[in-house]
Design a protein around this motif. Structure first.
Motif: not given
Length: 170
Positions: A1-6, A45-49, A59-62, A67-76
């Motif tokens: 999303d735009r916020i994360t990109l900035q 790869r994390i839902p925008l909501e 706790p489930e959303e957290w 998982t975003h660090p592993q997902k980023g590593c997988e993308i790269l």
């Protein structure tokens, strides 16, 4: 999303400025800038909501967000970025003492020196920016937060470099 990109662009710029203050080589600065730019790539790869939730995460959303660090590593994984950049992406929440943070907390791993710079730049930008769930903190309050966590969460040399950087504006 735009916020994360900035956020990622600002984090990359600050990380490189801190790296220069710390005397890194041009190759190290290049890797540092790339790693900082991609540090939150896994959030794609994390839902925008979850990313844009205005209230506190469950706790489930957290758990999903963590998982975003592993997902980023997988993308790269199949890209032409090097191991150092992938390591920064994977470790950018791992505390300097190897504890806290995620996903590698307590497994004996320590974040690489470039990751330690990205960690400070990431937290500075996150704390000094408005978020859906809170208003931005002042630079001084952010500096105090970093200083309290030197040796556990943050590298003292990097925090000191940040302090010298902002002292120019006092």
């Amino acid at each position: 999303d735009r916020i994360t990109l900035q956020h990622s662009i600002r984090t990359s710029k600050l990380a490189v400025v801190l790296g220069k203050k710390l005397g890194l080589s041009s190759k190290e600065l290049e890797l540092l800038g790339q790693g900082a730019l991609f540090h939150d790539l896994g959030k794609a790869r994390i839902p925008l909501e979850i990313l844009n939730k205005k209230g506190q995460l469950t706790p489930e959303e957290w758990g999903i967000l963590q998982t975003h660090p592993q997902k980023g590593c997988e993308i790269l994984k199949n890209s032409n970025v090097g191991e150092v950049v992938r390591r920064i992406v994977l470790e950018h929440h791992l505390w300097v003492n190897g504890e806290g943070g995620y996903p590698l907390s307590g497994d004996g791993k320590m974040p690489c020196p470039l990751t330690q710079i990205v960690m400070v730049a990431d937290v500075v930008d996150a704390m000094t920016s408005d978020r859906p769930y809170r208003r931005a903190h002042s630079v001084e309050k952010t500096k105090e937060y970093l200083e309290v966590k030197v040796g556990s969460q943050f590298n003292g040399e990097v925090v000191s470099a940040f302090g010298r950087l902002i002292a120019k504006f006092d």
